[in-house]
Scaffold this motif. Structure first.
Motif, mmCIF file in Angstrom:
data_model
loop_
_atom_site.group_PDB
_atom_site.id
_atom_site.type_symbol
_atom_site.label_atom_id
_atom_site.label_comp_id
_atom_site.label_asym_id
_atom_site.label_seq_id
_atom_site.Cartn_x
_atom_site.Cartn_y
_atom_site.Cartn_z
ATOM 1 N N GLN A 129 0.836 -1.585 0.185
ATOM 2 C CA GLN A 129 -0.035 -0.280 0.347
ATOM 3 C C GLN A 129 0.817 1.368 0.333
ATOM 4 O OE1 GLN A 129 -2.801 -0.398 3.304
ATOM 5 N NE2 GLN A 129 -2.694 -2.855 3.165
ATOM 6 N N THR A 130 2.053 1.202 0.264
ATOM 7 C CA THR A 130 2.613 2.296 0.229
ATOM 8 C C THR A 130 3.629 2.173 -0.703
ATOM 9 O OG1 THR A 130 4.824 1.142 1.881
ATOM 10 C CG2 THR A 130 2.912 2.019 2.973
ATOM 11 N N GLY A 131 4.612 1.886 -1.642
ATOM 12 C CA GLY A 131 5.427 1.432 -2.737
ATOM 13 C C GLY A 131 5.943 1.043 -2.043
ATOM 14 N N GLY A 132 6.872 0.579 -3.067
ATOM 15 C CA GLY A 132 8.427 0.405 -2.827
ATOM 16 C C GLY A 132 9.875 0.915 -2.131
ATOM 17 N N ASP A 133 9.058 1.814 -2.433
ATOM 18 C CA ASP A 133 10.756 2.370 -2.419
ATOM 19 C C ASP A 133 11.448 3.075 -1.450
ATOM 20 O OD1 ASP A 133 10.162 3.597 -5.297
ATOM 21 O OD2 ASP A 133 9.964 5.554 -4.838
ATOM 22 N N PHE A 134 10.450 2.971 0.100
ATOM 23 C CA PHE A 134 10.966 2.710 0.961
ATOM 24 C C PHE A 134 11.745 1.721 1.391
ATOM 25 C CE2 PHE A 134 7.495 5.171 2.184
ATOM 26 C CZ PHE A 134 7.875 6.469 2.361
ATOM 27 N N PHE A 135 11.932 0.479 0.759
ATOM 28 C CA PHE A 135 12.289 -0.821 0.708
ATOM 29 C C PHE A 135 13.226 -1.579 0.355
ATOM 30 C CE2 PHE A 135 8.051 -0.678 2.414
ATOM 31 C CZ PHE A 135 7.690 -1.337 3.694
ATOM 32 N N PHE A 136 13.503 -0.604 -0.649
ATOM 33 C CA PHE A 136 15.166 -0.573 -1.448
ATOM 34 C C PHE A 136 15.573 0.564 -1.804
ATOM 35 C CE2 PHE A 136 12.159 -4.479 -2.591
ATOM 36 C CZ PHE A 136 13.776 -5.672 -3.128
ATOM 37 N N ALA A 185 11.997 -14.179 3.374
ATOM 38 C CA ALA A 185 13.179 -13.196 3.702
ATOM 39 C C ALA A 185 14.651 -14.923 3.389
ATOM 40 C CB ALA A 185 13.671 -12.033 3.705
ATOM 41 N N MET A 186 13.641 -15.180 4.183
ATOM 42 C CA MET A 186 15.607 -15.834 5.079
ATOM 43 C C MET A 186 15.920 -17.244 4.634
ATOM 44 S SD MET A 186 16.646 -14.128 7.386
ATOM 45 C CE MET A 186 18.303 -15.335 8.465
ATOM 46 N N THR A 187 14.267 -17.973 3.951
ATOM 47 C CA THR A 187 14.266 -19.388 3.552
ATOM 48 C C THR A 187 14.965 -19.092 2.194
ATOM 49 O OG1 THR A 187 12.107 -20.397 4.552
ATOM 50 C CG2 THR A 187 12.752 -20.885 2.638
ATOM 51 N N ASN A 188 13.993 -17.606 1.650
ATOM 52 C CA ASN A 188 15.013 -17.477 -0.196
ATOM 53 C C ASN A 188 16.082 -16.883 -0.933
ATOM 54 O OD1 ASN A 188 12.517 -19.180 -2.224
ATOM 55 N ND2 ASN A 188 11.362 -18.127 0.794
ATOM 56 N N ASP A 189 16.776 -16.323 0.958
ATOM 57 C CA ASP A 189 17.449 -15.689 0.902
ATOM 58 C C ASP A 189 17.853 -14.565 -0.211
ATOM 59 O OD1 ASP A 189 21.175 -15.216 1.065
ATOM 60 O OD2 ASP A 189 21.603 -16.609 -0.547
ATOM 61 N N MET A 190 17.048 -13.663 0.169
ATOM 62 C CA MET A 190 16.353 -12.366 -0.338
ATOM 63 C C MET A 190 17.401 -11.832 0.665
ATOM 64 S SD MET A 190 13.835 -12.992 -2.061
ATOM 65 C CE MET A 190 13.398 -11.541 -2.805
ATOM 66 N N ARG A 191 18.264 -11.080 -0.595
ATOM 67 C CA ARG A 191 19.796 -10.320 -0.007
ATOM 68 C C ARG A 191 19.670 -9.458 -0.391
ATOM 69 N NH1 ARG A 191 24.115 -13.517 -1.782
ATOM 70 N NH2 ARG A 191 23.831 -15.609 -0.549
ATOM 71 N N PHE A 192 18.082 -7.944 -0.978
ATOM 72 C CA PHE A 192 18.549 -7.145 -0.944
ATOM 73 C C PHE A 192 17.067 -6.510 -0.188
ATOM 74 C CE2 PHE A 192 21.451 -8.067 -4.445
ATOM 75 C CZ PHE A 192 22.303 -7.297 -3.850
ATOM 76 N N GLY A 193 17.198 -5.189 0.033
ATOM 77 C CA GLY A 193 16.200 -4.164 0.427
ATOM 78 C C GLY A 193 15.807 -4.885 2.414
ATOM 79 N N VAL A 194 14.082 -3.889 2.628
ATOM 80 C CA VAL A 194 13.919 -4.485 3.875
ATOM 81 C C VAL A 194 13.149 -5.713 3.961
ATOM 82 C CG1 VAL A 194 12.935 -3.557 5.656
ATOM 83 C CG2 VAL A 194 14.790 -2.444 4.890
ATOM 84 N N TRP A 195 12.965 -6.591 4.942
ATOM 85 C CA TRP A 195 11.905 -7.470 4.695
ATOM 86 C C TRP A 195 11.681 -8.179 6.087
ATOM 87 C CZ3 TRP A 195 10.083 -10.168 0.493
ATOM 88 C CH2 TRP A 195 11.020 -9.934 -1.100
#
Ligand code: SF4
Length: 82
Positions: free
Chosen positions: A21-28, A55-65
């Motif tokens: 609902q907020t857009g992804g800019d804050f998260f990356f 994020a931990m299971t899929n090894d998401m490297r970038f952004g806030v999760w």
């Protein structure tokens, strides 16, 4: 929201994602930029635990999760191996 970047039918939990609902800019944010606003939103999100687990299971490297920054997730991964 960065959940937009995930396309999988078994990810229905993402429908409750506040960041959708907020857009992804804050998260990356750009390197060196604050993640405070993203973390604040995550703190209010009803699916925070599922998001962090994903994020931990899929090894998401970038952004806030799940309320954690890239570095915080890396630290968590290191400490959970001990
Ligand atoms: S915990 Fe944060 S990154 Fe994860 S879905 Fe919720 S708002 Fe988005």
């Amino acid at each position: 929201m960065h959940i937009d970047t995930i396309a999988s039918p078994d990810l229905a939990w993402q429908e409750e994602a506040l960041c959708a609902q907020t857009g992804g800019d804050f998260f990356f944010p750009e390197p060196g930029s604050s993640v405070r606003e993203a973390k604040r939103i995550c703190g209010l999100c009803p699916i925070r635990a599922a998001c962090l687990d994903y994020a931990m299971t899929n090894d998401m490297r970038f952004g806030v999760w799940g309320g954690l920054s890239e570095k915080e997730r890396l630290d968590l991964r290191r400490t959970s191996r001990c």
